[in-house]
Motif scaffolding. Structure first.
Motif, PDB file in Angstrom:
ATOM      1  N   LEU A 161       0.820  -1.205   0.000  1.00  0.00           N
ATOM      2  CA  LEU A 161       0.000   0.000   0.000  1.00  0.00           C
ATOM      3  C   LEU A 161       0.853   1.254   0.000  1.00  0.00           C
ATOM      4  O   LEU A 161       0.449   2.298  -0.510  1.00  0.00           O
ATOM      5  N   VAL A 162       2.048   1.162   0.568  1.00  0.00           N
ATOM      6  CA  VAL A 162       2.953   2.316   0.592  1.00  0.00           C
ATOM      7  C   VAL A 162       3.832   2.331  -0.653  1.00  0.00           C
ATOM      8  O   VAL A 162       4.009   3.365  -1.295  1.00  0.00           O
ATOM      9  N   LEU A 163       4.379   1.154  -1.015  1.00  0.00           N
ATOM     10  CA  LEU A 163       5.398   1.119  -2.051  1.00  0.00           C
ATOM     11  C   LEU A 163       4.822   1.280  -3.454  1.00  0.00           C
ATOM     12  O   LEU A 163       5.434   1.906  -4.312  1.00  0.00           O
ATOM     13  N   VAL A 164       3.654   0.699  -3.695  1.00  0.00           N
ATOM     14  CA  VAL A 164       3.135   0.717  -5.065  1.00  0.00           C
ATOM     15  C   VAL A 164       2.724   2.124  -5.501  1.00  0.00           C
ATOM     16  O   VAL A 164       3.093   2.550  -6.603  1.00  0.00           O
ATOM     17  N   PRO A 165       1.989   2.876  -4.693  1.00  0.00           N
ATOM     18  CA  PRO A 165       1.687   4.241  -5.137  1.00  0.00           C
ATOM     19  C   PRO A 165       2.950   5.077  -5.369  1.00  0.00           C
ATOM     20  O   PRO A 165       2.999   5.886  -6.294  1.00  0.00           O
ATOM     21  N   LEU A 166       3.969   4.838  -4.564  1.00  0.00           N
ATOM     22  CA  LEU A 166       5.236   5.551  -4.753  1.00  0.00           C
ATOM     23  C   LEU A 166       5.834   5.212  -6.110  1.00  0.00           C
ATOM     24  O   LEU A 166       6.262   6.091  -6.868  1.00  0.00           O
ATOM     25  N   THR A 167       5.836   3.909  -6.438  1.00  0.00           N
ATOM     26  CA  THR A 167       6.388   3.490  -7.720  1.00  0.00           C
ATOM     27  C   THR A 167       5.564   4.037  -8.875  1.00  0.00           C
ATOM     28  O   THR A 167       6.120   4.483  -9.891  1.00  0.00           O
ATOM     29  N   VAL A 168       4.233   4.028  -8.721  1.00  0.00           N
ATOM     30  CA  VAL A 168       3.385   4.553  -9.787  1.00  0.00           C
ATOM     31  C   VAL A 168       3.672   6.029  -9.994  1.00  0.00           C
ATOM     32  O   VAL A 168       3.770   6.515 -11.126  1.00  0.00           O
ATOM     33  N   LEU A 169       3.860   6.741  -8.890  1.00  0.00           N
ATOM     34  CA  LEU A 169       4.193   8.158  -8.986  1.00  0.00           C
ATOM     35  C   LEU A 169       5.491   8.358  -9.746  1.00  0.00           C
ATOM     36  O   LEU A 169       5.589   9.175 -10.664  1.00  0.00           O
ATOM     37  N   PHE A 170       6.512   7.553  -9.389  1.00  0.00           N
ATOM     38  CA  PHE A 170       7.797   7.652 -10.085  1.00  0.00           C
ATOM     39  C   PHE A 170       7.648   7.352 -11.566  1.00  0.00           C
ATOM     40  O   PHE A 170       8.245   8.015 -12.414  1.00  0.00           O
ATOM     41  N   LEU A 171       6.834   6.319 -11.876  1.00  0.00           N
ATOM     42  CA  LEU A 171       6.650   5.961 -13.277  1.00  0.00           C
ATOM     43  C   LEU A 171       6.008   7.106 -14.054  1.00  0.00           C
ATOM     44  O   LEU A 171       6.433   7.438 -15.163  1.00  0.00           O
ATOM     45  N   LEU A 172       4.983   7.718 -13.473  1.00  0.00           N
ATOM     46  CA  LEU A 172       4.311   8.805 -14.168  1.00  0.00           C
ATOM     47  C   LEU A 172       5.241   9.995 -14.331  1.00  0.00           C
ATOM     48  O   LEU A 172       5.270  10.634 -15.391  1.00  0.00           O
ATOM     49  N   VAL A 173       6.001  10.303 -13.286  1.00  0.00           N
ATOM     50  CA  VAL A 173       6.914  11.453 -13.379  1.00  0.00           C
ATOM     51  C   VAL A 173       7.951  11.217 -14.472  1.00  0.00           C
ATOM     52  O   VAL A 173       8.213  12.092 -15.297  1.00  0.00           O
ATOM     53  N   THR A 174       8.543   9.999 -14.501  1.00  0.00           N
ATOM     54  CA  THR A 174       9.549   9.742 -15.528  1.00  0.00           C
ATOM     55  C   THR A 174       8.916   9.730 -16.913  1.00  0.00           C
ATOM     56  O   THR A 174       9.520  10.176 -17.886  1.00  0.00           O
ATOM     57  N   PHE A 175       7.667   9.250 -17.015  1.00  0.00           N
ATOM     58  CA  PHE A 175       7.021   9.241 -18.321  1.00  0.00           C
ATOM     59  C   PHE A 175       6.792  10.656 -18.828  1.00  0.00           C
ATOM     60  O   PHE A 175       7.060  10.984 -19.990  1.00  0.00           O
ATOM     61  N   LEU A 176       6.288  11.510 -17.941  1.00  0.00           N
ATOM     62  CA  LEU A 176       6.044  12.882 -18.362  1.00  0.00           C
ATOM     63  C   LEU A 176       7.352  13.590 -18.691  1.00  0.00           C
ATOM     64  O   LEU A 176       7.431  14.389 -19.626  1.00  0.00           O
ATOM     65  N   ALA A 177       8.400  13.281 -17.917  1.00  0.00           N
ATOM     66  CA  ALA A 177       9.661  13.968 -18.152  1.00  0.00           C
ATOM     67  C   ALA A 177      10.296  13.547 -19.456  1.00  0.00           C
ATOM     68  O   ALA A 177      11.062  14.304 -20.051  1.00  0.00           O
ATOM     69  N   GLN A 178       9.999  12.323 -19.926  1.00  0.00           N
ATOM     70  CA  GLN A 178      10.673  11.887 -21.142  1.00  0.00           C
ATOM     71  C   GLN A 178       9.867  12.171 -22.384  1.00  0.00           C
ATOM     72  O   GLN A 178      10.288  11.884 -23.496  1.00  0.00           O
ATOM     73  N   LEU A 179       8.638  12.719 -22.209  1.00  0.00           N
ATOM     74  CA  LEU A 179       7.795  12.970 -23.372  1.00  0.00           C
ATOM     75  C   LEU A 179       8.481  13.859 -24.394  1.00  0.00           C
ATOM     76  O   LEU A 179       8.274  13.732 -25.595  1.00  0.00           O
ATOM     77  N   SER A 180       9.311  14.758 -23.907  1.00  0.00           N
ATOM     78  CA  SER A 180       9.970  15.672 -24.848  1.00  0.00           C
ATOM     79  C   SER A 180      10.999  14.945 -25.690  1.00  0.00           C
ATOM     80  O   SER A 180      11.359  15.413 -26.763  1.00  0.00           O
ATOM     81  N   GLN A 181      11.473  13.800 -25.202  1.00  0.00           N
ATOM     82  CA  GLN A 181      12.530  13.114 -25.944  1.00  0.00           C
ATOM     83  C   GLN A 181      11.994  11.969 -26.776  1.00  0.00           C
ATOM     84  O   GLN A 181      12.757  11.294 -27.454  1.00  0.00           O
TER      85      GLN A 181
END
Lengths: 71, 374
Positions: free
Chosen positions: B153-173
């Protein structure tokens, strides 16, 4: 190195064995001893650089032999 | 069929989890190894199609084994096997099933140590990572299913957050032309690769057959499993889009595409090694996947031998898992070769064939018997 492995296993056994013997869980003791003995034997064999069978490769070979028949 | 007060299931595990907790646990389990090696890579730029088809196929597997679980509420897979087949044949099949969980756990440890020794900490010996990961997973397993679920319950939302952040950050590339041409590989090959995506990771949800009895309402297991598979597919697809879009044809050079993608970030305000986020993702999700597989193995073995306590099993199984992870392969390429050829049949046997045959035999024998007054 062998001494270290034996010490590690004896330490781990000291965690569990007294509790099992006190509660007279003989079946659990048997399963625990069996598994720990297998682990000990395998660790010592690995230490002595004995070639243990590569499990997944063997399973892969078996499946290839049975299912992927080369014409 | 309870043999006696002291070896029924509630003696071994008192925890109960809710449906949404199961979904989150399942998503964490599916993300397990896929945060760094997403499935379907052999399809090159069509990997995302392979993942979607694989998820659908995994969903079909899920429908089959959740039907089995709903037919026998409150029973784990081991108990179901002993009920449907004779006690001896059922125990034999249960041993094989638990072996598969054990083997899969050793794969997780192997992937974990390989990742860390090739990317982040190159000079540390392999066994250090294996031992550390297994110790933490053993502590989690020793505390029971509820603790593992609360970790997720703690780790998965954190990982999902990281995944979304990295996805948005790489959209430009992302170069959208990297996704073309679509459907370049022949359909037959695409189906084969989709099957490998179905088998790893979506079909591995079959292990939750040992977890379903602890749901508050067992009837919900089918809906929650399908939701879990779909969410997992969406998240893995996000990772895959990043890998395909940013790396393009150079993807084939890298063993860990997700890691390389984040390495290429060119954010204006972050100057340091941002790829540690991917490492943290794998650290947490790998731990979660291993904890679930470890738990399934321990619980399964405890039920096969009708033990009164699971605690003595934890340490030996941990040691044996580490040993198996070391002797698993005779070379470095065997891992890849196994995953692309033999694993398709090996895993399908446990994920589809065993639950399907059990379900058919149960229907044929009209089990569970309706007792009078129920």
């Amino acid at each position: 190195m062998l001494i270290i492995i034996l010490l590690v296993f004896i330490t781990l056994a000291l965690f569990d064995l007294p509790g099992l013997i006190r509660k007279k869980y003989w079946r659990e003791l048997a399963v625990y001893s069996g598994l720990m003995l297998v682990a000990l034997v395998l660790s010592v064999l690995m230490l002595l650089n004995v070639q243990l069978p590569a499990v997944t490769t063997e399973i892969g070979n078996f499946i290839e032999r049975v299912f992927f028949k080369k014409p | 069929m309870r043999l006696g007060g002291w070896c029924c299931l509630s003696y071994l595990e008192q925890g109960k989890i809710s449906g949404s907790q199961l979904v989150i646990l399942m998503v964490g389990f599916l993300l397990g190894s896929s945060v760094v090696i997403f499935p379907g890579q052999a399809a090159r730029q069509d990997a995302w199609i392979a993942i979607i088809i694989g998820a659908v196929e995994g969903g079909i597997f899920a429908l089959i084994f959740t039907t089995l679980a709903r037919r026998f509420p409150g029973k784990t897979m081991v108990e179901i096997l002993e009920t449907v087949f004779s006690p001896y044949l059922g125990k034999l099949i249960a041993v094989i099933f638990v072996w598969y969980a054990f083997h899969d756990g050793s794969f997780v440890i192997r992937n974990f140590t390989d990742f860390f020794t090739t990317t982040v900490m190159i000079e540390t010996p392999n066994i250090v990572f294996a031992v550390l990961l297994t110790i933490v997973a053993a502590l989690a397993v020793g505390n029971g299913l509820e603790v593992i679920t609360r970790c997720s319950l703690v780790l998965v939302p954190l990982t999902v957050l990281f995944l979304l952040v990295t996805f948005l950050a790489q959209l430009s590339q992302v170069e959208w032309t990297n996704f073309l041409p679509v459907f370049e590989i022949p359909v037959w090959q695409l189906l084969k690769i989709s099957h490998s995506a179905a088998v790893f990771p979506f079909g591995e949800t079959v292990f939750f057959l040992m977890v379903f009895p602890f749901l508050n309402r067992t009837k919900e297991c089918r809906r929650k499993t399908v939701i879990g598979v779909l969410l997992g597919a969406l998240l893995i697809n996000i990772i895959a889009w990043g890998g395909i879009g940013v790396l393009g044809p150079t993807r084939a050079l890298f063993t860990y595409p997700a890691y390389e993608v984040v390495k290429m970030f060119n954010l204006p305000f972050i100057n340091t090694r941002f790829e540690i986020i991917v490492v943290i993702n794998f650290l947490t999700m790998g731990f979660l996947k291993l904890a679930v597989l470890y738990y399934v193995t321990v619980l399964g073995l405890g039920q096969i031998f009708h033990l009164r306590s699971l605690r003595p099993l934890i340490i030996p199984i941990g040691i044996l898992m580490i040993i198996l992870s070391i002797i698993n392969f005779s070379g470095i390429t065997e891992n890849f070769e196994f995953n692309t050829t033999s694993n398709l049949i090996y895993s399908t046997f446990f994920q589809l064939v065993i639950p399907l045959i059990t379900l058919i035999v149960a229907m044929f024998r009209r089990l569970p018997r309706r007792e009078r007054g129920c």
